[in-house]
Design an enzyme around this catalytic site. Structure first.
Site, mmCIF file in Angstrom:
data_model
loop_
_atom_site.group_PDB
_atom_site.id
_atom_site.type_symbol
_atom_site.label_atom_id
_atom_site.label_comp_id
_atom_site.label_asym_id
_atom_site.label_seq_id
_atom_site.Cartn_x
_atom_site.Cartn_y
_atom_site.Cartn_z
ATOM 1 N N GLU A 1 0.811 -1.227 0.000
ATOM 2 C CA GLU A 1 0.000 0.000 0.000
ATOM 3 C C GLU A 1 0.838 1.268 0.000
ATOM 4 O O GLU A 1 0.464 2.273 -0.605
ATOM 5 C CB GLU A 1 -0.949 0.008 1.202
ATOM 6 C CG GLU A 1 -2.163 -0.920 1.057
ATOM 7 C CD GLU A 1 -1.852 -2.369 1.377
ATOM 8 O OE1 GLU A 1 -0.731 -2.658 1.863
ATOM 9 O OE2 GLU A 1 -2.731 -3.231 1.149
ATOM 10 N N HIS B 1 -10.732 -5.087 10.080
ATOM 11 C CA HIS B 1 -11.354 -4.742 8.794
ATOM 12 C C HIS B 1 -12.531 -3.784 8.945
ATOM 13 O O HIS B 1 -13.231 -3.535 7.986
ATOM 14 C CB HIS B 1 -11.834 -6.012 8.078
ATOM 15 C CG HIS B 1 -10.732 -6.819 7.474
ATOM 16 N ND1 HIS B 1 -9.860 -7.534 8.222
ATOM 17 C CD2 HIS B 1 -10.349 -7.009 6.186
ATOM 18 C CE1 HIS B 1 -8.987 -8.148 7.430
ATOM 19 N NE2 HIS B 1 -9.263 -7.841 6.198
HETATM 20 C C1 LIG Z 1 -2.577 -4.519 4.243
HETATM 21 C C2 LIG Z 1 -3.569 -5.401 3.583
HETATM 22 N N1 LIG Z 1 -3.746 -5.294 2.246
HETATM 23 C C3 LIG Z 1 -4.657 -6.074 1.623
HETATM 24 C C4 LIG Z 1 -5.410 -6.982 2.324
HETATM 25 C C5 LIG Z 1 -6.492 -7.830 1.624
HETATM 26 N N2 LIG Z 1 -6.029 -9.205 1.554
HETATM 27 C C6 LIG Z 1 -6.334 -10.105 2.512
HETATM 28 S S1 LIG Z 1 -5.585 -11.579 2.259
HETATM 29 C C7 LIG Z 1 -4.862 -11.025 0.843
HETATM 30 C C8 LIG Z 1 -3.957 -11.928 0.070
HETATM 31 C C9 LIG Z 1 -2.790 -12.353 0.923
HETATM 32 O O1 LIG Z 1 -1.938 -13.166 0.186
HETATM 33 P P1 LIG Z 1 -0.795 -13.978 0.893
HETATM 34 O O2 LIG Z 1 0.005 -13.067 1.766
HETATM 35 O O3 LIG Z 1 -0.038 -14.688 -0.162
HETATM 36 O O4 LIG Z 1 -1.528 -15.001 1.848
HETATM 37 P P2 LIG Z 1 -2.507 -16.216 1.405
HETATM 38 O O5 LIG Z 1 -3.900 -15.690 1.440
HETATM 39 O O6 LIG Z 1 -2.106 -16.661 0.061
HETATM 40 O O7 LIG Z 1 -2.295 -17.242 2.448
HETATM 41 C C10 LIG Z 1 -5.214 -9.716 0.576
HETATM 42 C C11 LIG Z 1 -4.770 -8.918 -0.577
HETATM 43 C C12 LIG Z 1 -5.195 -7.041 3.710
HETATM 44 N N3 LIG Z 1 -5.910 -7.856 4.489
HETATM 45 N N4 LIG Z 1 -4.264 -6.258 4.307
#
Ligand SMILES: Cc1ncc(C[n+]2csc(CCOP(=O)(O)OP(=O)(O)O)c2C)c(N)n1
Ligand SMILES: Cc1ncc(C[n+]2csc(CCOP(=O)(O)OP(=O)(O)O)c2C)c(N)n1
Ligand SMILES: [Mg+2]
Ligand SMILES: [Mg+2]
Lengths: 339, 328, 339, 328
Positions: free
Chosen positions: C68, C137
């Site tokens: 971000e 959230h």
């Molecule tokens: C700072 C932030 N940005 C965006 C999100 C929205 N979000 C939640 S999970 C996710 C994907 C996370 O991917 P990863 O770190 O690879 O974990 P995975 O879900 O694959 O286990 C996103 C974009 C968030 N929760 N926090």
């Protein structure tokens, strides 16, 4: 009692807190060399409290990289697991770098986890406004942190308060943010030689008065006192209140004062919109409305960023003149309603 | 690696617990018994358990949004976890946390973070406190391939590097962040980033093999415990389910062939085969293990069902240790 | 006119703005797959506006890593050099990650550099409170951004406003933050089929009234309207005002309403302290004091973090009931003073 | 490197401008003619000019708190810069910026940042706009060894890497961040961090040699211009003055021998010797050059002195393009 500078009082509180409890550590940029003057050390010129590095060693005096986000988060994690860190973030304008850690971790963790953790951690920073350092170093961001439940917000205005509130902050089991006004660092005042702490949520009435209540914050406090002195000459009796802590806020003292004076001016160096002054005004408009005999005037920094030029900056902050003018306006209205 | 049969069976047990717990949670979301959604660790159990079991009971860890598995892997009982997902008073966080904010301090779980990347500094701070207090505890931060692009990870790695903090940065590379394939948003290789920050970086290519994960994390833990500082471990794995339960992203973003080839590498199936082949357990014993885990999950649900919701006033508790009168 | 959902209206505004100006680009996490439903694409189920990726290509639809801070800063830098980005930050709770960029770059750059740059950039985010997603959230952080001069703050409450305000934001040469309430995404309403924009700083009077003014923000707007309808049954006539933009704020409309009604209730889903409600209350306590016949009541979310459990969360936000209760309190006082 | 004598002399001229401008500014701070403080580039001129001259006139750059040198290196006239330091209406930012916030968009200088690290994303965004608009412009972010520990750098490097943005990350490693020696707060080697983010990382060991810097940055610029994406260039150099003028940290944190050995490697002296040795210019001509630069600085001060302060109402201008009535 002894005479101490505001900065010296902070150094003293830090030293006493570190001596009192081994779990207290200091974390921050340039704390080893005492660049900002509260940890003793190499830059002896501004040290009033000896060399912390020598006294406490590198295990407890943690000189960091320029990485505010991990500094704040690591301090939180350390506080959750047994330390009681004091974090020196130098300028308040750098807190934004760690905003996610402040809001999403520091403020929320105890709550989200149902009280499994507590976070005894103190974040100190200084607001360098009024010194022609331009927009990047002049912020007074405490109002945005007041909007974050879970943080305690402290704004000391005298050496006595600086020492006593810092010690209370270190001894608190909750996260505390202390905002110091850099222009106050050099001010001197009486400070007890022994250890003491000032409870949070107890305002300080600097000057009693009957015609108007002035609630003043941080560096606006000495301006408000000066305004009150000036107003006294024209027969206006102003009560000056320094809340000292904004969260928790001692609204009882403010409300009972307004109940006596019927008038309120709030002097706050933060930007106007959603300022601490807005909050105090809103509380009074809700809880002491029946006593109010005049509009509540906020004397704040207007909603502009801070310009560098000395021709531009000074006019922006609450001063004895703008505070006294505001008081005259609300008191004048009293005269009108009484006529 | 010379692990006792007890430990090997415990690995399988914990992987099974995660699988069955998350399968049940998924159903409960779809039936509306769990409010909001959950993110399951199904498919990633080897990576979770291999890492958790390399830690000691008193060691710390932090999680992310996909973190039911982490406390389970570290030994948490299932009842309070399930009760938390439903928002009951007996939940591990008293109902205040929910799926995104599980924490079980009794097993060293310092909490999940719904904010991607945000818990990495917390784990780093726990390692700092171990170091200052000299208590020998190690700390581990779980995060995803997506989180590996948050700057705070690199601040944390650098800080841990200069202070030799006992922390392991564990990247669960399941190759996607929500709908986004890791290779489209990751420049370079995550494990390779360690070198520039002065620490070892290991990539476990077969993250479906619980022992491979255990081995890699175990050496990182030993290194940390010795006082030699942090490590980065990247584990390649795959989530079998959708990003979160109930979400329908369509299948476009993940190739069907890719998915089915990963489904064949089910970590629990693979490890069961190995346990039998190596003579650690008989098929019967493993069937019994599976049944007993199912019972644990049933018990957790029964515990949850029997538990009350928290009183509304609980919404105002636990914000401060020392309550402030300011609440309206 | 056509019937559109709030989310669909946002998609429509984005499509029209992109078609109108090649310099408009969309930057954000998961925008390619349309996970949040405003950029068409793979997750067709929620798309009402076609596949943006197909329409505009990868050069203009920029799917990002989860970063971000650089997303916001890069959008600012791009805006300073010729693009007009729309940044989709998904949840408002993620904005803290980029707080330094918002405050120190986005808000300050034009000012600090004496007007050499302008920053035509829009940041969209949605507040997911009320959906049992827990403390990470559920934030409603617009008050802290209101305290940052240089940003414009927009809080649409209807599909019509969502489309028209978003278009005005894209066409503005200043940085704009739009906060959407996720609970409003699904609401439907009449939306013109042609392009239009709604000027900033013009409040919407949803319902005229004579006994009390209710200023309501974001998802509190439908609650306030419902409260007003309910109050009408007991003969209380409430005027409901949606400011639509908090910076700039249409204080004239609010003040002139209070001048007519003499009473003010502000309904704001943000945390109480230093909320938008505090600001609006303070403005009225200063500028319409003479007209006020009762205390100003703020109906806000109390200063606690947001709990997950459905047994705990719902009670916290302003509802038709708590708004109507507040109105009855201030109107009751009128009855008392008149007696 | 085959650079024309004109360019070589221009390098020396710009280095001299920086030196004399900053020397004068330092004096003016000490005499109270400049409010606040300034951070000089004295000692780092080769690193600044070598990088700036590798950029084209239309290319972008961002600076940090130590950034008088950057616009000067990029060709800004001195008068409006000096007037800005004093807070005059004729300053390059109309007096609103001051030493910490110089920006001269006419030469592609998108602004300094008093916040360490904070301008790196801005430079990355300028590169994004070049890429989207296809205008061929390159962008360069100047930052210090201290800033190299801010997470946003790694977010920026990753983003630039996946999008092949035409940006150069230029680390001015003067070995200290305020009082803090880089080696005590940096784990690993900064230039080595590039590899993990999929881009070339170069370390210019002799940052006092303007041509060495030019060469390294020039290849990074060529690479960016070709569309091959970002690079990280770390330049090792030294600041001759205190962190900021008037600050007295004592000398403990920098070894006296270290400092004097660096003072001997004055980039301007070194380059002058080389220009003479290579027959590019005669001593006389270089004396004349020095004198003319001194005159430029005198003129800048005279211009500043003759300029008015801004009207107080200017404090309320330029916040929005479209003024909001809300200002008190
Ligand atoms: C700072 C932030 N940005 C965006 C999100 C929205 N979000 C939640 S999970 C996710 C994907 C996370 O991917 P990863 O770190 O690879 O974990 P995975 O879900 O694959 O286990 C996103 C974009 C968030 N929760 N926090
Ligand atoms: C975010 C932030 N943290 C801390 C500071 C205070 N500060 C100003 S300059 C500086 C040192 C910067 O070191 P470096 O990046 O190496 O640049 P140098 O001064 O050596 O050129 C520090 C700590 C700041 N301005 N911004
Ligand atoms: Mg992933
Ligand atoms: Mg440096």
């Amino acid at each position: 009692m002894t005479i101490m500078s505001y900065l010296g009082a902070i150094g003293a509180a830090q030293r006493e807190a570190m001596e009192a409890d081994e779990r207290v550590v200091i974390i921050g940029e340039d704390v080893e060399a005492n660049v900002y003057g509260t940890t003793g050390g190499a830059g002896k010129s501004r040290a009033e409290e000896g060399d912390f590095l020598q006294m406490f060693g590198r295990n407890r005096i943690r000189n960091t990289p320029i990485s505010e986000e991990v500094i704040v988060g690591a301090a939180a994690g350390a506080a959750m697991t047994g330390l009681r860190p004091i974090v020196d973030l130098s300028y308040s304008s750098f807190l934004y770098m760690a905003m996610d850690q402040f809001v999403n971790q520091v403020a929320k963790n105890r709550y989200m986890f149902g009280g499994q953790a507590s976070l005894p951690v103190v974040f100190r920073s200084a607001m360098f406004y009024g010194l022609n350092t331009g927009a990047h170093h002049s912020d007074r961001p405490y109002p945005m942190f007041m909007n974050v439940p879970g943080l305690k917000i402290v704004v000391p205005s005298t050496p006595y308060d600086a020492k006593g509130l810092l010690r209370a902050a270190v001894d608190s089991d909750d996260p505390v943010l202390i905002f110091e006004a850099c222009t106050l660092w050099g001010t001197k005042g009486e400070v007890p030689e022994e250890e003491y702490s000032i409870p949070f949520g107890v305002a300080n009435i600097l000057r009693p008065g009957t015609d108007v209540t002035i609630v003043a914050i941080s560096s606006a406090v000495p301006e408000a006192v000066a305004a009150a002195e000036e107003l006294a000459l024209s027969g206006i009796s102003a009560e000056v209140i320094d809340p000292r802590t904004l969260v928790p806020l001692d609204k009882e003292t403010i409300i009972s004062s307004v109940q006596r004076t019927g008038r309120l001016v709030v002097a706050d160096p933060a930007h106007r919109t959603c300022s601490a002054a807005a909050e105090i005004s809103a509380i009074v408009a809700e809880e002491a409305f029946e006593s109010l005999r005049a509009p509540i005037i906020r004397v704040t920094t207007p909603d502009t960023q801070i310009p560098f030029s000395p021709a531009l900056e000074k006019q922006l902050y609450p001063s004895r003149t703008t505070i006294a003018d505001a008081v005259r306006t609300v008191v004048g209205e009293r005269v009108m309603t009484q006529a | 690696m010379n692990l006792s049969p007890e430990i090997l069976l415990e690995m399988q047990r914990r992987m099974l617990r995660i699988r069955r717990f998350d399968e049940r949670a998924s159903k409960m979301v779809k039936r509306g018994h769990i409010p909001g959604t959950v993110h399951t660790s199904i498919g990633q159990e080897a990576q979770v358990v291999g890492a958790c079991m390399a830690l000691g009971d008193r060691d710390y860890m932090t999680g992310n949004h996909r973190s039911h598995g982490h406390p389970i892997g570290k030994g948490s009982p299932l009842g309070p976890l399930m009760a938390e997902l439903v928002g009951k008073a007996t939940g591990v966080c008293g109902g205040k946390g929910g799926s995104l904010h599980l924490a079980d301090f009794k097993v060293g779980s310092l909490g999940e973070s719904g904010i991607v990347g945000s818990s990495i500094p917390i784990a780093t701070g726990a390692a700092l406190s171990s170091k200052v207090l000299g208590n020998g505890k190690v700390s581990l931060a779980f995060f995803g391939d997506g989180a590996a692009n948050q700057g705070c990870l690199y601040e944390a790695m650098n800080l841990a590097g200069v202070w030799d903090l006992p922390v392991i940065f564990l990247c669960e590379n399941n190759q996607y962040a929500l709908s986004t394939p890791a290779h489209t948003v990751t420049s370079g290789v995550i494990a390779d980033r360690a070198a520039g920050f002065g620490m070892p970086g290991v990539r476990v290519e077969d993250g479906q093999d619980v022992l491979a994960v255990y081995e890699a994390v175990n050496s990182a833990v030993e290194r940390a415990r010795r006082g030699d500082g942090p490590s980065l471990v990247e584990v390649v794995t795959y989530r079998f389910n959708e990003h979160s339960e109930g979400l329908r992203l369509g299948t476009d973003y993940r190739d069907a062939d890719e998915r089915s080839s990963w489904l064949e590498r089910d970590p629990i199936v693979l490890f069961r085969r190995r346990l039998v082949a190596d003579g650690i357990a008989l098929d019967d014993e493993l069937d019994e293990l599976e049944a007993s885990v199912l019972t644990e999950v049933d018990d957790a649900v029964a515990f949850t069902d029997a538990s009350p919701y928290p009183h509304p006033s609980v919404a105002f508790a636990d914000l401060y240790t020392d309550p402030i009168g300011a609440l309206a």
